[in-house]
Design a protein around this motif. Structure first.
Motif, mmCIF file in Angstrom:
data_model
loop_
_atom_site.group_PDB
_atom_site.id
_atom_site.type_symbol
_atom_site.label_atom_id
_atom_site.label_comp_id
_atom_site.label_asym_id
_atom_site.label_seq_id
_atom_site.Cartn_x
_atom_site.Cartn_y
_atom_site.Cartn_z
ATOM 1 N N PRO A 1 0.833 -1.204 0.000
ATOM 2 C CA PRO A 1 0.000 0.000 0.000
ATOM 3 C C PRO A 1 0.871 1.258 0.000
ATOM 4 O O PRO A 1 1.850 1.343 0.725
ATOM 5 C CB PRO A 1 -0.795 -0.112 1.314
ATOM 6 N N LEU A 2 0.513 2.207 -0.857
ATOM 7 C CA LEU A 2 1.222 3.491 -0.880
ATOM 8 C C LEU A 2 0.194 4.597 -0.712
ATOM 9 O O LEU A 2 -0.858 4.573 -1.340
ATOM 10 C CB LEU A 2 1.954 3.693 -2.210
ATOM 11 N N MET A 3 0.512 5.575 0.132
ATOM 12 C CA MET A 3 -0.406 6.667 0.402
ATOM 13 C C MET A 3 0.122 7.910 -0.301
ATOM 14 O O MET A 3 1.334 8.153 -0.333
ATOM 15 C CB MET A 3 -0.449 6.877 1.911
ATOM 16 N N GLU A 4 -0.775 8.659 -0.865
ATOM 17 C CA GLU A 4 -0.396 9.894 -1.546
ATOM 18 C C GLU A 4 0.272 10.849 -0.550
ATOM 19 O O GLU A 4 -0.119 10.908 0.609
ATOM 20 C CB GLU A 4 -1.681 10.499 -2.088
ATOM 21 N N SER A 5 1.267 11.589 -1.034
ATOM 22 C CA SER A 5 2.027 12.448 -0.110
ATOM 23 C C SER A 5 1.433 13.847 0.028
ATOM 24 O O SER A 5 2.169 14.809 0.203
ATOM 25 C CB SER A 5 3.470 12.569 -0.590
ATOM 26 N N GLY A 6 0.143 14.017 -0.054
ATOM 27 C CA GLY A 6 -0.449 15.350 0.118
ATOM 28 C C GLY A 6 -0.572 16.082 -1.201
ATOM 29 O O GLY A 6 -0.115 15.628 -2.244
ATOM 30 N N LYS A 7 -1.186 17.229 -1.117
ATOM 31 C CA LYS A 7 -1.478 18.008 -2.325
ATOM 32 C C LYS A 7 -0.287 18.899 -2.673
ATOM 33 O O LYS A 7 0.365 19.462 -1.787
ATOM 34 C CB LYS A 7 -2.702 18.866 -2.032
ATOM 35 N N ILE A 8 0.000 19.020 -3.952
ATOM 36 C CA ILE A 8 1.158 19.811 -4.383
ATOM 37 C C ILE A 8 0.905 21.276 -4.038
ATOM 38 O O ILE A 8 -0.177 21.815 -4.288
ATOM 39 C CB ILE A 8 1.383 19.625 -5.895
ATOM 40 N N LEU A 9 1.924 21.930 -3.482
ATOM 41 C CA LEU A 9 1.783 23.332 -3.057
ATOM 42 C C LEU A 9 1.600 24.263 -4.258
ATOM 43 O O LEU A 9 2.114 23.977 -5.349
ATOM 44 C CB LEU A 9 3.043 23.758 -2.292
ATOM 45 N N PRO A 10 0.920 25.399 -4.061
ATOM 46 C CA PRO A 10 0.798 26.375 -5.137
ATOM 47 C C PRO A 10 2.176 26.819 -5.623
ATOM 48 O O PRO A 10 3.107 26.983 -4.828
ATOM 49 C CB PRO A 10 0.063 27.541 -4.467
ATOM 50 N N GLY A 11 2.290 26.981 -6.942
ATOM 51 C CA GLY A 11 3.554 27.449 -7.509
ATOM 52 C C GLY A 11 4.599 26.370 -7.665
ATOM 53 O O GLY A 11 5.739 26.668 -8.012
ATOM 54 N N PHE B 1 6.096 8.224 -8.259
ATOM 55 C CA PHE B 1 5.356 8.251 -9.524
ATOM 56 C C PHE B 1 4.118 9.119 -9.355
ATOM 57 O O PHE B 1 3.653 9.378 -8.245
ATOM 58 C CB PHE B 1 4.974 6.834 -9.979
ATOM 59 N N LEU B 2 3.628 9.601 -10.491
ATOM 60 C CA LEU B 2 2.400 10.400 -10.512
ATOM 61 C C LEU B 2 1.287 9.552 -11.087
ATOM 62 O O LEU B 2 1.508 8.733 -11.981
ATOM 63 C CB LEU B 2 2.591 11.629 -11.396
ATOM 64 N N ARG B 3 0.084 9.772 -10.587
ATOM 65 C CA ARG B 3 -1.048 9.022 -11.121
ATOM 66 C C ARG B 3 -2.240 9.952 -11.188
ATOM 67 O O ARG B 3 -2.613 10.560 -10.188
ATOM 68 C CB ARG B 3 -1.338 7.837 -10.206
ATOM 69 N N ARG B 4 -2.802 10.068 -12.362
ATOM 70 C CA ARG B 4 -3.994 10.907 -12.518
ATOM 71 C C ARG B 4 -5.186 10.137 -11.962
ATOM 72 O O ARG B 4 -5.386 8.972 -12.290
ATOM 73 C CB ARG B 4 -4.208 11.222 -13.994
ATOM 74 N N THR B 5 -5.933 10.780 -11.067
ATOM 75 C CA THR B 5 -7.036 10.070 -10.405
ATOM 76 C C THR B 5 -8.382 10.504 -10.987
ATOM 77 O O THR B 5 -8.448 11.416 -11.812
ATOM 78 C CB THR B 5 -7.030 10.387 -8.901
ATOM 79 N N GLU B 6 -9.413 9.838 -10.524
ATOM 80 C CA GLU B 6 -10.777 10.182 -10.955
ATOM 81 C C GLU B 6 -11.305 11.393 -10.198
ATOM 82 O O GLU B 6 -12.426 11.826 -10.414
ATOM 83 C CB GLU B 6 -11.721 8.996 -10.683
ATOM 84 N N ARG C 1 -8.829 17.470 -13.153
ATOM 85 C CA ARG C 1 -8.516 16.127 -12.645
ATOM 86 C C ARG C 1 -7.310 16.236 -11.718
ATOM 87 O O ARG C 1 -6.369 16.965 -11.991
ATOM 88 C CB ARG C 1 -8.166 15.177 -13.794
ATOM 89 N N HIS C 2 -7.356 15.466 -10.644
ATOM 90 C CA HIS C 2 -6.312 15.590 -9.625
ATOM 91 C C HIS C 2 -5.173 14.607 -9.897
ATOM 92 O O HIS C 2 -5.392 13.431 -10.146
ATOM 93 C CB HIS C 2 -6.935 15.317 -8.257
ATOM 94 N N ASP C 3 -3.941 15.110 -9.841
ATOM 95 C CA ASP C 3 -2.756 14.260 -9.994
ATOM 96 C C ASP C 3 -2.189 13.963 -8.614
ATOM 97 O O ASP C 3 -1.852 14.893 -7.876
ATOM 98 C CB ASP C 3 -1.685 14.963 -10.822
ATOM 99 N N ALA C 4 -2.090 12.691 -8.284
ATOM 100 C CA ALA C 4 -1.580 12.313 -6.959
ATOM 101 C C ALA C 4 -0.114 11.923 -7.086
ATOM 102 O O ALA C 4 0.267 11.209 -8.018
ATOM 103 C CB ALA C 4 -2.392 11.151 -6.409
ATOM 104 N N LEU C 5 0.712 12.391 -6.139
ATOM 105 C CA LEU C 5 2.131 12.039 -6.116
ATOM 106 C C LEU C 5 2.358 10.975 -5.045
ATOM 107 O O LEU C 5 1.945 11.140 -3.904
ATOM 108 C CB LEU C 5 2.985 13.278 -5.785
ATOM 109 N N TYR C 6 3.013 9.895 -5.438
ATOM 110 C CA TYR C 6 3.337 8.822 -4.501
ATOM 111 C C TYR C 6 4.847 8.721 -4.373
ATOM 112 O O TYR C 6 5.547 8.539 -5.366
ATOM 113 C CB TYR C 6 2.755 7.493 -4.989
#
Length: 1626
Positions: free
Chosen positions: A1412-1422, A1490-1495, A1503-1508
């Motif tokens: 299991p891998l958890m997303e590392s949070g939302k990418i900061l602005p900028g 890796f990056l993964r585009r989510t639903e 669309r939200h891109d999650a960073l793992y």
């Protein structure tokens, strides 16, 4: 007379004391006369004058035993060459061809002509061995064969030529078994051994005459001078008391690795590196041991230099592993994915069966004798009424005196009484407890056959079904639970037992018999006559002819420990008795001596059942009497002139050992000696030796009758007693190599490995036998093929009680011909025996199905492995009869495990050498590697009721880590040959074929970004901060003017009360005073560096802004720990020096600490820069506050130690600092009205920014909670969050772990104190690593009851080049899930095996190898990120694993280094892609992800891109061409055993080193070695090179809670860990 001869001799005191002991032993009967003479002559041999002979050597006369028809010839040495074996095999064939009996030749005499010093230890002759100790156990001398012993010696001699020392494990002193022997006891050269069956408890044992390999004077001089000689096997070394155990066996004589940073590569192997130390064996010069480094160089007995240095041991392990292994394997099988595991290819030269298809063999017709009774009960009635006085059974007491004689009359009347009482006196008349056909348990001890016999026949008369079982001695007997399951499944409610046994059962305080574990509730019924009521005169049992009703159930223990009940019908019972009567030629009133267990198997069939059918007289010898007097059965044969005796090979061996030239022994009355375990191929040596010794006492060769039996098929075959002494029994010398392929090959001469088997006679009367292939469909074997013997007869078991499926597979087998046609319409029964039918219909058995281990497609029998292990000399380190061999399945194949009990007086070094010799012997003889060899302390293995080792229970203990061995040697490198193919890296695709717009190879390029800073609307105030003030110092001045009393910081102490607070104006004024101090007292210029050494708090913040006001560059440094100055102060000194600080600011307390005596011991205190104490500040304001001329100027330096142990400082400019604060403010929605709780270390990274900078920029109030305060009050942080109704809080993993462990049991009391976490919107874990999903989930679960929302917990991700890339969870939703709280969208499951190949493969939760891998949070602005290939720097596609590259305004501007290493900086901070967007400047994070585009969609509908994040490139280990992340292996290891609390792994010279922290007794340390090795093999396909077991807290962890694996590695290699145990896997 003997003593008089000693009077004139000058004997040392210890020799005289030993002689006195021997005299005592002889007088008490603990030792035989012969043994006494041997030991005595050995003791005084060195002091006797030797008469010279013609060639100057002494002559020893040796008397041949009668019946030894072999010419005497002197021994050569212990290492008998191949020629010996050839002669042996040739003589064996010649002897058997000539019809002579002995196929094992007995040799005598010692070659005294060799010089004393050079004489090697010699294999004892077999006869002298039989006069050795009277001791042993269930699996014992039957494993002895001289040919085999010689073969083993020859194999080991070969090994010695290509000597390669094995690094000995190191143990902490407390684990080393303290030897009870005196420091100068001569090395005991007897290879004798004792066992749980040791006779009369003699512990001294008689040494063999031919073992005296050490010259006495030589030994004594060695003891006095302490010199190490290369001839003795015990190296007595002056190791300063640390025990030789710590330092055994190193080949690192000339090389020594001092430089730990560059390990030698072992993948490229040249012959120059292999260090082999050869020493002439004959040299006896004493030399002092040279030393190198801090390691003392010593020698083992083989003359191998020894060092305790870990690096040296590892180098030596590497050298050992570099030996060419078996030929590489070619083909692979796919393990449910592209991961290729090698599959063993059949050897093209392997022997294949070539014979014709076998034919079923028929036994002779079962003759019908007119007076055979129609049933067994009818026989009992007949003898009980017409010959009531005839003796049926005589029992013995422990002195060998007849205790009781049961006549047929008594047996008949008492059995009737028992039958009547069972049927009529249990329960009520209307509801009897037992009805005909019900099962009852028979629980009788082994010394009371009479009571058992009465109860058994009572059951037969009452038509109830007896289930004989062992007496349960404790509630936790080995295997007792499974017996309970059998009783439960049979529906047993009543247990019959004897009075004495009933009294001996464990009782509860109220006197009731407790319910044994797993047992049904039983009524215990005592069968003694005095407790029973007499049956009425008119009551008679109903005796009918034998039918298909069940007569009795015999229990059978399977390989896995489960217990099955084999049902035997009345007709099968009767037919079996008839067949035995015919085969053995039993006649009325014969006397039979029975040593076997009468409750089951051969002992029951001959001693209880067939004897009654023929009115025979049984003399029953209990096991307890055999232990006291092993000759008792022979004495009874003589006394009663018995015609038949039923024994096991063990009983024959015991008699041999105890036999003292007794004149009155006469065995001429015996016409049949039934050997019950004749099916064990190793019983042949006992039979031969027994005949050899007792032939002169009237024993005839044809009397010995081995038989083969199994619980399912009853008696399978038995050798018939013949009157023709000229017809020799059949035997074959088979190639063990052939047997592993299931093929019969008569041994070719040059082979060392042979198995000599004797026939077990012919098929039973009235039965048909064939052999079928052991697995798959039951196809008939060829004539030269080993198969499972199958029998078709009436006289067999019929089913496993209550198990129809298993019954079908065993009792209803229809053997097929090669064309697929069944050979008979009647079903056959699998006997569980492996063998073949030889010439003349003789049956040969080579092993049991239960003992079969299939390793890499070859079949090995456990008994054969035991025999080889026991043939390794000297045997004095382990007990002969206490050795268990079984297989465990690891990585799709069976692996052989050997467990033996070690004697208490053997040293670590001796045992270890014996273990390595056993491994070599098994490798040579059987061509199979042993996976694990473990020695356990004496008397700790689980035993069966009759004293053997309980195999399945031992295996269970091994697998669950509860065996507690005292020595372990694992050899996964030699055994595991089916690992995946090492990966070859593929060349990357070139740029032209790849780039098509935003697609890479058909996939979207993996890139993502946070919100665009330009488009975000600020309110007026925020816009003002952004546009007017470029520098934080200006923001603080503005806030001090506009909102002077607005609270910015609140610091809490451990009690949760406010320790200190700062408003805007207070902070501003304090900063001004500090600026004045820097300028006036420090005389600092703009741009000078200032180290701030403060505890977490307000002073640190004020000092930081004071530096900015003065134009200085601050560096925050964690202060030294007052209790641990020696290790923490050097780091402080290093940062101060590396950062080139001109001044150091701190508090008064720390100021004193830095100049203290303790500090002076750790560092040079004279070289500190100027130290300013800010507790005493000047009262005035600065003339002006410094304003930087350029936003790109340096604002501060951020120093931290990475997980790989690197100290790196990065430069943060004013522009980056302001951009950083703005990004966090927008992401976390921070305003002056907000309150944020921060429980982080304020010294580097995001922790520092949140603690010191964000409040000033955004104006919100920060509630500061120093993490160190949580050690005294774990609830402090959560109580503060609840009390201040905080919405956003930040913590570290260490804090989260502290709360999870420390508050786990207190949630109820916290709730009562009013703790409420329902207002928490975000709880962010600040880290520079892969999110610890298990920890965050358990934290969420634990505090859910206190109102914590499960989605509130999230993680951030930052690194050296950019201190925060991701932060804050998202308010996201899928279009389908609006309004429903769907599952947490931020966790994915990836295939761990694909990750090793740098690929991402998403799998379902719970699928094998999922991670299991958890997303590392939302990418900061900028912030923009892209995933790039770390080697080629090309962009990668979506869901591809690569290095995370980042581009943002708050990237650090470079490393700050003294040397200005520009190349490092340009690569990390200024990288460009090799193709695609080659203009953008990126910073490389050094992390794989890796990056993964989510639903999911963002607030703006994107669309939200999650960073793992997967792990750091620096930490990743390249092994076998694949990339492994330490955390994955560590997670597996922590799961392996409950006592492993923490684990860290690293590599050294391509070996994987696993360090585990043990939370338990040190005795558990060795249990972990096999478990750790297993789990890493199973889950990661890696072989562990070294397992290190340490105490809790040894693995170093930094302030962020990250493991410092490289520090650990350096500590390990420098011998600084004080490990409990270090195991070097071979």
């Amino acid at each position: 007379m003997a003593d008089r001869s000693l009077e004139g001799m000058a004997l040392p005191l210890e020799v005289r004391a030993r002689l006195a002991e021997l005299e005592l032993e002889l007088s008490e009967g603990d030792i035989t006369q012969k043994g006494y003479e041997k030991k005595r002559s050995k003791l005084i041999g060195a002091y006797l004058p030797q008469p010279p002979t013609a060639n100057g050597a002494a002559v020893v006369r040796c008397r041949l035993q009668p019946g030894e028809g072999v010419p005497r010839r002197p021994f050569r040495s212990a290492h008998i060459g191949v020629c010996d074996i050839r002669e042996a095999a040739a003589r064996e064939r010649a002897a058997s061809a000539a019809g002579n009996r002995p196929l094992f030749y007995f040799r005598f005499g010692v070659d005294q002509a060799l010089p004393q010093e050079r004489r090697a230890p010699v294999t004892p002759s077999s006869a002298s061995r039989y006069h050795r100790r009277r001791s042993s156990g269930s699996r014992d001398e039957r494993y002895r064969s001289d040919v085999h012993t010689e073969a083993v010696q020859a194999a080991l001699a070969k090994h010695k030529e290509r000597k390669m020392a094995v690094p000995m494990p190191s143990k902490r002193r407390s684990l080393v078994v303290q030897t009870s022997m005196d420091a100068y006891t001569p090395p005991d050269t007897s290879s004798g051994s004792e066992d749980e069956g040791s006779v009369q408890g003699d512990s001294q044992g008689t040494p063999t005459s031919s073992q005296g390999s050490i010259n006495m004077e030589h030994w004594i001089s060695q003891a006095i001078h302490g010199s190490t000689t290369s001839t003795t096997s015990s190296s007595s070394t002056q190791s300063g008391g640390s025990g030789a155990a710590h330092r055994l066996a190193d080949v690192m004589a000339q090389t020594h690795i001092e430089n730990h940073s560059a390990p030698p590569d072992v993948t490229t192997y040249t012959s120059e590196h292999s260090i082999q130390v050869e020493r002439p064996q004959g040299s006896t010069t004493s030399r002092t041991a040279p030393k190198y480094g801090n390691a003392e160089l010593m020698e083992t007995g083989d003359g191998v230099p020894v060092s305790s240095r870990v690096s040296a041991k590892i180098q030596q392990l590497v050298n050992t592993l570099k030996r060419p292994k078996r030929p590489p394997l070619r083909e692979f099988f796919v393990d449910d994915f592209e991961e290729l595991l090698e599959v063993q290819q059949p050897d093209p030269n392997q022997p294949k069966p070539e014979g014709a298809q076998m034919l079923a063999t028929r036994g002779e017709q079962l003759g019908v004798v007119t007076n055979w009774p129609p049933s067994l009960e009818a026989a009992l009635q007949r003898w009980g009424t017409i010959s009531p006085k005839a003796p049926c059974l005589t029992t013995m007491d422990t002195n060998g005196k007849p205790l009781y004689i049961l006549t047929y009359g008594k047996l008949w009347t008492r059995s009737m009484k028992v039958a009547y009482n069972i049927l009529h006196k249990l329960g009520t008349k209307q509801e009897p407890m037992v009805r005909p056909g019900d099962r009852v348990a028979l629980v009788f001890p082994n010394n009371d056959p009479a009571a058992f016999m009465v109860a058994f026949y009572g059951c037969l008369l009452a038509e109830v079904v007896p289930v004989p079982i062992e007496v349960p001695l404790t509630r936790k007997d080995a295997g007792s639970q499974q017996i309970g399951f059998l009783l439960g499944s049979c529906g047993v409610t009543v247990a019959l037992t004897s009075d004495a046994c009933h009294k001996g059962l464990p009782k509860s305080p109220t006197g009731e018999i407790p319910q044994f574990k797993g047992w049904p509730k039983l009524l215990w019924f005592v069968t003694e006559s005095k407790h029973l009521s007499k049956p009425p005169r008119d009551w008679f049992p109903h005796i009918k002819d034998a039918n298909n009703d069940t007569a009795y159930i015999e229990y059978k223990t399977c390989k896995d420990g489960s217990v099955l009940g084999v049902t035997v019908t009345r007709i099968a019972l009767l037919t079996h008795c008839q067949a035995l009567t015919q085969a053995c030629g039993y006649t009325e009133a014969e006397t039979i001596v029975n040593v076997l267990d009468f409750k089951k198997d051969v002992g029951l069939w001959h001693g209880i059942l067939t004897s009654v059918m023929n009115m025979m007289h049984v003399i029953s010898i209990p096991y307890s009497l055999m232990k006291v007097n092993p000759l008792s059965w022979i004495q009874k044969v003589c006394q009663y002139k018995a015609k038949v005796a039923c024994v096991k090979s063990r009983d024959m061996h015991w008699a041999l050992v105890a036999h003292r030239d007794q004149r009155d022994v006469n065995l001429s009355s015996l016409r049949m000696l039934i050997v019950a375990d004749g099916a064990n191929p190793w019983s042949i040596s006992s039979c031969d030796a027994f005949l050899n010794v007792f032939q002169s006492k009237g024993l005839r060769q044809e009397v010995i009758c081995p038989c083969a039996s199994s619980p399912e098929a009853l008696t399978v075959a038995i050798r018939r007693p013949t009157d023709d002494s000229n017809q020799p029994p059949g035997r074959g010398v088979l190639s063990m190599h052939g047997l592993t392929y299931g093929v019969i090959r008569v041994d070719s001469e040059e082979k060392l490995s042979v198995l000599t088997v004797q026939d077990v006679g012919l098929v039973m009367p009235g039965a048909i036998m064939c052999s079928v292939k052991p697995d798959g469909i039951p196809q008939l074997c060829r004539t030269d093929e080993i198969g499972e013997l199958c029998v078709c007869a009436v006289a067999t078991g019929t089913s496993y009680y209550g198990l129809s499926g298993m019954t079908k597979n065993t009792f209803e087998v229809f053997p097929m011909t090669s064309s697929g046609a069944p050979i008979s319409e009647y079903p056959f029964i699998r006997t569980g025996l492996l063998g073949f039918v030889g010439p003349g219909g003789l049956v040969f058995v080579v092993g049991k199905m239960d003992g079969l281990m299939v390793v890499s497609g070859r079949r090995h029998n456990a008994d054969d492995i035991v025999a080889t292990a026991l043939a390794v000399e000297p045997m004095k380190f382990v007990y002969r009869g206490r050795i268990a061999v079984f297989s465990v399945t690891v990585l799709h194949d069976e692996r052989i495990v050997i467990v033996a009990e070690q004697r208490p007086d053997s040293t670590e070094e001796d045992s270890f050498q014996w273990m390595s010799r056993v491994l070599q012997a098994i490798d040579s003889i059987h061509q199979v590697g042993v996976y694990c060899l473990a020695l356990v302390p004496a008397n700790t293995l689980p035993k069966t009721p009759l004293g053997g080792i309980h195999l399945s229970e031992t295996k269970q203990l091994f697998l669950e880590g509860s065996l507690h061995p005292c020595n372990v040697l694992m050899c996964p490198h030699t055994c595991v040959t089916n690992l995946p193919k090492p990966r070859q890296k593929q060349p990357e695709i070139g740029p032209a074929s790849v780039m098509v717009g935003n697609l890479v190879s058909g996939k979207r390029i993996a890139q993502a970004s946070g919100r665009d800073l330009g488009q975000i609307e600020d309110n007026d105030q925020a816009r003002k901060v952004r546009t007017e003030f470029l520098f934080l110092s200006e923001v603080l001045q503005w806030r001090a003017q506009t909102t002077p009393d607005h609270l910015l910081y609140t610091l809490l102490n451990c009690r949760g009360t406010i320790a200190n607070s700062l408003t805007c104006v207070q902070l501003h004024k304090r900063a001004e005073k500090i600026a004045v101090m820097l300028m006036e007292r420090g005389h600092l210029q703009d741009g000078d560096h200032v180290a701030l050494v403060y505890p977490p708090g307000i002073d640190l913040i004020a000092a930081f802004y004071g530096c900015l006001y003065a134009g200085c560059v601050p560096i925050t440094v964690r202060p030294p720990h007052p209790q641990n100055i020696a290790t923490t102060l050097p780091t402080v000194k290093m940062i101060v020096e590396v950062s080139r600080s001109a001044c150091l600011m701190t508090t008064q307390l720390i100021c004193k600490l830095l100049r203290s005596r303790e500090a002076a011991a750790a560092v040079d205190v004279r070289t500190w820069p100027l130290i300013l104490d800010t507790d005493d500040l000047p009262k005035k304001r600065p003339a002006q506050i410094y304003k930087p001329s350029n936003p790109d100027m340096l604002a501060y330096l951020d120093f931290s130690v990475s997980t790989t142990g690197m100290l790196a400082g990065v430069k943060m400019s004013h522009a980056a600092t302001s951009a950083f604060c703005r990004s966090i403010k927008l992401q976390c929605e921070l305003y002056p009205s907000r309150e944020v709780a921060i429980c982080l270390d304020p010294y580097c990274g995001l922790g520092f920014v949140l603690w010191c900078l964000c409040s000033v920029y955004s104006g919100h109030q920060s509630i500061l909670i120093p993490p160190s305060e949580l050690e005294t009050n774990p609830a402090l942080w959560l109580l503060a969050v609840s009390q201040y109704k905080v919405r956003d809080t930040f913590c570290s993993y260490s804090v989260m772990e502290l709360c999870t462990k420390g508050l786990g049991s207190q949630t109820e009391s916290l709730k009562a104190r009013g703790l409420d976490l329902s207002r928490v919107r975000t709880c962010v874990v600040v880290a520079e690593e892969r999110p610890r999903i298990a920890l965050t989930q358990s934290f969420s679960k634990l505090f859910k009851d206190l109102g914590l929302h499960p989605r509130a917990v999230s993680t951030s991700f930052g690194c050296r080049v950019n201190l925060a890339i991701c932060l804050q969870p998202h308010r996201l939703w899928t279009l389908a899930e609006q309004g429903t709280s769907g599952p947490d969208p931020t966790t994915v499951y990836v295939d761990m095996r694909a990750l090793r190949h740098d690929r991402v493969r998403l799998v379902e939760r719970g699928s094998p190898h999922s991670l299991p891998l958890m997303e590392s949070g939302k990418i900061l602005p900028g912030v923009r990120i892209i995933i790039a290939n770390p080697e080629t720097k090309g962009p990668l596609g979506d869901s591809h694993l690569g290095e995370i590259w980042v581009h943002s305004a708050h990237n650090a501007s470079g490393y700050f280094t003294i040397y200005g290493d520009e190349s490092l900086q340009s690569d990390h901070f200024n990288s460009r892609l090799s193709f695609g967007d080659t203009q953008t400047i990126w910073a490389r994070t050094g992390y794989l992800g890796f990056l993964r585009r989510t639903e999911l969609t963002d607030a703006n509908g994107e669309r939200h891109d999650a960073l793992y994040v997967v792990g750091a490139l620096d930490e990743a280990m390249e092994l076998r061409g694949m990339r492994y992340h330490p955390i994955d292996i560590e997670t597996s290891v922590i799961r392996a055993h409950k006592s492993v609390t923490e684990c860290a792994v690293f590599t050294w010279t391509n070996l994987l080193v696993v360090v585990v922290e043990l939370d338990g007794s040190e005795q558990e340390a060795l249990d972990l070695v096999p478990l750790v090795t297993n789990v890493v093999l199973e889950e990661h396909y890696l072989i562990v090179g070294v397992v290190v077991v340490v105490d809790i807290g040894v693995i170093p962890i930094n302030s962020r809670g990250e493991k410092q694996r490289m520090h650990l590695r350096d500590g390990f290699l420098a011998d600084q860990l004080d490990p409990i145990y270090v195991a070097y896997n071979m």
